[in-house]
Design a protein around this motif. Sequence first.
Motif, PDB file in Angstrom:
ATOM      1  N   SER A  19      40.914  53.691  40.737  1.00 13.32           N
ATOM      2  CA  SER A  19      41.224  55.027  41.430  1.00 13.32           C
ATOM      3  C   SER A  19      40.027  55.152  42.396  1.00 13.32           C
ATOM      4  CB  SER A  19      41.508  56.111  40.653  1.00 13.32           C
ATOM      5  OG  SER A  19      41.202  57.474  41.460  1.00 13.32           O
ATOM      6  N   ASP A  20      40.201  55.286  43.747  1.00 18.14           N
ATOM      7  CA  ASP A  20      38.864  55.529  44.347  1.00 18.14           C
ATOM      8  C   ASP A  20      38.023  56.850  44.072  1.00 18.14           C
ATOM      9  OD1 ASP A  20      39.467  53.328  46.124  1.00 18.14           O
ATOM     10  OD2 ASP A  20      40.637  54.533  47.634  1.00 18.14           O
ATOM     11  N   LEU A  21      38.857  57.817  43.682  1.00 19.48           N
ATOM     12  CA  LEU A  21      38.332  59.014  43.059  1.00 19.48           C
ATOM     13  C   LEU A  21      37.200  58.691  42.065  1.00 19.48           C
ATOM     14  CD1 LEU A  21      41.048  61.818  43.346  1.00 19.48           C
ATOM     15  CD2 LEU A  21      39.061  61.613  45.076  1.00 19.48           C
ATOM     16  N   VAL A  22      37.771  58.044  41.112  1.00 16.95           N
ATOM     17  CA  VAL A  22      37.101  57.761  40.082  1.00 16.95           C
ATOM     18  C   VAL A  22      35.698  56.910  40.287  1.00 16.95           C
ATOM     19  CG1 VAL A  22      36.827  56.227  37.781  1.00 16.95           C
ATOM     20  CG2 VAL A  22      38.897  57.686  38.052  1.00 16.95           C
ATOM     21  N   ARG A  23      36.125  55.929  41.185  1.00 18.09           N
ATOM     22  CA  ARG A  23      34.790  54.966  41.549  1.00 18.09           C
ATOM     23  C   ARG A  23      33.700  55.673  42.363  1.00 18.09           C
ATOM     24  NH1 ARG A  23      35.879  49.181  42.720  1.00 18.09           N
ATOM     25  NH2 ARG A  23      37.463  48.564  40.919  1.00 18.09           N
ATOM     26  N   LYS A  24      34.302  56.789  43.137  1.00 20.45           N
ATOM     27  CA  LYS A  24      33.414  57.664  43.839  1.00 20.45           C
ATOM     28  C   LYS A  24      32.492  58.462  42.981  1.00 20.45           C
ATOM     29  CE  LYS A  24      33.071  60.996  47.574  1.00 20.45           C
ATOM     30  NZ  LYS A  24      33.798  61.875  48.283  1.00 20.45           N
ATOM     31  N   ILE A  28      30.202  53.935  42.486  1.00 21.05           N
ATOM     32  CA  ILE A  28      30.353  52.592  42.523  1.00 21.05           C
ATOM     33  C   ILE A  28      30.617  52.452  44.278  1.00 21.05           C
ATOM     34  CG2 ILE A  28      31.839  50.754  42.240  1.00 21.05           C
ATOM     35  CD1 ILE A  28      32.657  51.831  39.349  1.00 21.05           C
ATOM     36  N   ARG A  29      29.724  51.536  44.878  1.00 21.53           N
ATOM     37  CA  ARG A  29      29.574  51.413  46.243  1.00 21.53           C
ATOM     38  C   ARG A  29      30.942  50.656  46.604  1.00 21.53           C
ATOM     39  NH1 ARG A  29      24.362  50.014  45.183  1.00 21.53           N
ATOM     40  NH2 ARG A  29      24.837  47.909  45.164  1.00 21.53           N
ATOM     41  N   LYS A  30      31.710  50.955  47.498  1.00 24.42           N
ATOM     42  CA  LYS A  30      32.832  50.245  48.108  1.00 24.42           C
ATOM     43  C   LYS A  30      32.492  48.807  48.412  1.00 24.42           C
ATOM     44  CE  LYS A  30      36.955  51.653  50.636  1.00 24.42           C
ATOM     45  NZ  LYS A  30      37.673  52.381  49.561  1.00 24.42           N
ATOM     46  N   SER A  32      31.551  46.567  46.247  1.00 25.42           N
ATOM     47  CA  SER A  32      30.554  45.997  45.225  1.00 25.42           C
ATOM     48  C   SER A  32      31.131  45.392  44.005  1.00 25.42           C
ATOM     49  CB  SER A  32      29.525  46.970  45.035  1.00 25.42           C
ATOM     50  OG  SER A  32      30.011  48.131  44.119  1.00 25.42           O
ATOM     51  N   LEU A  33      32.237  45.846  43.846  1.00 22.20           N
ATOM     52  CA  LEU A  33      33.122  45.533  42.450  1.00 22.20           C
ATOM     53  C   LEU A  33      34.376  45.242  42.694  1.00 22.20           C
ATOM     54  CD1 LEU A  33      31.732  47.758  39.655  1.00 22.20           C
ATOM     55  CD2 LEU A  33      31.117  45.464  40.121  1.00 22.20           C
ATOM     56  N   GLY A  34      35.054  44.235  42.430  1.00 24.57           N
ATOM     57  CA  GLY A  34      36.587  44.038  42.334  1.00 24.57           C
ATOM     58  C   GLY A  34      37.242  44.923  41.547  1.00 24.57           C
ATOM     59  N   GLU A  35      38.578  44.467  41.504  1.00 26.36           N
ATOM     60  CA  GLU A  35      39.502  45.462  40.640  1.00 26.36           C
ATOM     61  C   GLU A  35      38.883  45.437  39.275  1.00 26.36           C
ATOM     62  OE1 GLU A  35      44.213  45.586  39.480  1.00 26.36           O
ATOM     63  OE2 GLU A  35      43.528  43.906  40.518  1.00 26.36           O
ATOM     64  N   TRP A  36      39.050  46.460  38.661  1.00 23.32           N
ATOM     65  CA  TRP A  36      38.750  46.591  37.005  1.00 23.32           C
ATOM     66  C   TRP A  36      39.925  46.001  36.116  1.00 23.32           C
ATOM     67  CZ3 TRP A  36      40.754  49.015  32.604  1.00 23.32           C
ATOM     68  CH2 TRP A  36      39.730  48.849  31.655  1.00 23.32           C
ATOM     69  N   LYS A  37      39.567  45.171  35.296  1.00 26.82           N
ATOM     70  CA  LYS A  37      40.509  44.814  34.390  1.00 26.82           C
ATOM     71  C   LYS A  37      40.289  45.056  32.840  1.00 26.82           C
ATOM     72  CE  LYS A  37      41.603  40.664  37.102  1.00 26.82           C
ATOM     73  NZ  LYS A  37      41.806  39.415  37.086  1.00 26.82           N
ATOM     74  N   ARG A  38      41.159  45.590  32.103  1.00 29.11           N
ATOM     75  CA  ARG A  38      40.774  45.835  30.823  1.00 29.11           C
ATOM     76  C   ARG A  38      40.085  45.010  29.936  1.00 29.11           C
ATOM     77  NH1 ARG A  38      43.093  45.800  25.705  1.00 29.11           N
ATOM     78  NH2 ARG A  38      42.563  47.268  24.326  1.00 29.11           N
ATOM     79  N   CYS A  39      40.594  43.672  30.085  1.00 31.48           N
ATOM     80  CA  CYS A  39      40.035  42.506  29.148  1.00 31.48           C
ATOM     81  C   CYS A  39      39.821  41.315  30.341  1.00 31.48           C
ATOM     82  CB  CYS A  39      40.899  41.954  28.123  1.00 31.48           C
ATOM     83  SG  CYS A  39      40.735  43.019  26.716  1.00 31.48           S
ATOM     84  N   ARG A  40      38.760  40.800  30.305  1.00 28.89           N
ATOM     85  CA  ARG A  40      38.239  39.720  31.254  1.00 28.89           C
ATOM     86  C   ARG A  40      38.554  38.521  30.773  1.00 28.89           C
ATOM     87  NH1 ARG A  40      34.740  40.307  35.563  1.00 28.89           N
ATOM     88  NH2 ARG A  40      35.470  38.012  35.789  1.00 28.89           N
ATOM     89  N   THR A  41      39.648  38.001  30.163  1.00 26.40           N
ATOM     90  CA  THR A  41      39.764  36.879  29.449  1.00 26.40           C
ATOM     91  C   THR A  41      39.447  35.629  30.178  1.00 26.40           C
ATOM     92  OG1 THR A  41      42.207  36.473  30.684  1.00 26.40           O
ATOM     93  CG2 THR A  41      42.117  37.689  28.523  1.00 26.40           C
ATOM     94  N   ASP A  42      39.099  35.517  31.628  1.00 26.34           N
ATOM     95  CA  ASP A  42      38.487  34.424  32.108  1.00 26.34           C
ATOM     96  C   ASP A  42      36.999  34.363  31.692  1.00 26.34           C
ATOM     97  OD1 ASP A  42      38.056  37.080  33.477  1.00 26.34           O
ATOM     98  OD2 ASP A  42      37.100  35.744  35.238  1.00 26.34           O
TER      99      ASP A  42
END
Length: 122
Positions: A19-24, A28-30, A32-42
């Motif tokens: 959410s933009d509100l949570v990131r703000k 978190i600078r717009k 600077s980070l991609g989409e948050w994922k719960r588990c980064r299996t990569d």
Amino acid sequence: MCRFDKTYGSLLGIYWANSDLVRKALHIRKGSLGEWKRCRTDLYDKDIHSSFPYHVNLSKKGYRSLIYNCDHDLIGQVAGYTRTYSNRMTFATVKGGGHTAPQFNPKQCFAMFDRWISENPL
């Protein structure tokens, strides 16, 4: 809690964290980070860099820090103790916690954080 509740909670967490509100609110600078994922299996097929430099940085600045893990995390280490060092860094374990301890053990995690933030013994 049924599996549907856990899955639904994870889905809601993804929407919340992106959410933009949570990131703000988290500063978190717009862009600077991609989409948050719960588990980064990569990441499981790569070496994970040490978090040591972050701990050193917090210590040098004199910040208290709480680092915790869980004893039922398939990618974590077996533990079961708390230890506080002279640099105000505390390591703790949430017994029975999974990969995301607050999801599986919310009461225990809240109690740990509440005691730590109030500067009471864990």
